[in-house]
Design a protein around this motif. Sequence first.
Motif, short mmCIF file in Angstrom:
data_model
loop_
_atom_site.label_atom_id
_atom_site.label_comp_id
_atom_site.label_asym_id
_atom_site.label_seq_id
_atom_site.Cartn_x
_atom_site.Cartn_y
_atom_site.Cartn_z
N UNK A 1 0.80 -1.21 0.00
CA UNK A 1 0.00 0.00 0.00
C UNK A 1 0.83 1.26 0.00
N UNK A 2 2.02 1.20 -0.50
CA UNK A 2 2.87 2.39 -0.42
C UNK A 2 2.87 3.21 -1.71
N UNK B 1 9.48 -0.64 1.17
CA UNK B 1 9.70 -0.47 -0.25
C UNK B 1 9.58 0.96 -0.73
N UNK B 2 9.56 1.91 0.20
CA UNK B 2 9.34 3.31 -0.16
C UNK B 2 10.36 3.85 -1.14
N UNK C 1 9.08 -1.89 7.58
CA UNK C 1 9.85 -3.01 7.07
C UNK C 1 10.84 -2.47 6.06
N UNK C 2 12.04 -3.00 6.04
CA UNK C 2 13.06 -2.46 5.14
C UNK C 2 12.89 -2.91 3.70
N UNK C 3 12.15 -3.99 3.48
CA UNK C 3 12.01 -4.58 2.16
C UNK C 3 13.36 -5.09 1.65
N UNK C 4 14.25 -5.45 2.58
CA UNK C 4 15.56 -5.96 2.24
C UNK C 4 15.41 -7.33 1.60
N UNK D 1 13.55 6.59 6.66
CA UNK D 1 12.20 6.30 7.13
C UNK D 1 11.92 7.05 8.43
N UNK D 2 12.88 7.01 9.35
CA UNK D 2 12.71 7.75 10.61
C UNK D 2 12.51 9.23 10.34
#
Length: 140
Positions: free
Chosen positions: A37-38, A61-62, A94-97, A113-114
Amino acid sequence: MSVPSSCTPAANSEEFAARVADDGGGGAAAGLVHDLLVRPDQLPAATALARCGDVSCKLSGLFTLLPPGGGDELLEPVVDHLLQVFGPHRLLFGTDWPVSTLAAEHGEVVRRTAALLRGLSPGERAAVLGGTAGAVYDLR
């Protein structure tokens, strides 16, 4: 055993939102975490899913979504919307790593992200960055 329609694969986020809404957000759909949903085009589906109280949203995943040369400010409306409709206690980072490494190293993803969460209180930011995941996945 039958699988409720809300738990079968959906063609897109809008269909998924409709299925969860049809299930009332409870029952077999309870406790779902949706992580697609990003994208800005998926925000209407995010709003629909947020109405189902037992659905959380993964903020991941941003940075891989940014166009070349695009700054993080392009992501602010997406993050702000997700915070508005889900709140920090139903939004989890989540990092989406390893996919995220296409855009930035792990530490940079966390830092950026922070920074996107800078308008939150320390407790709200802590929820998004780890507390919500701990609660949703029952981590102790």
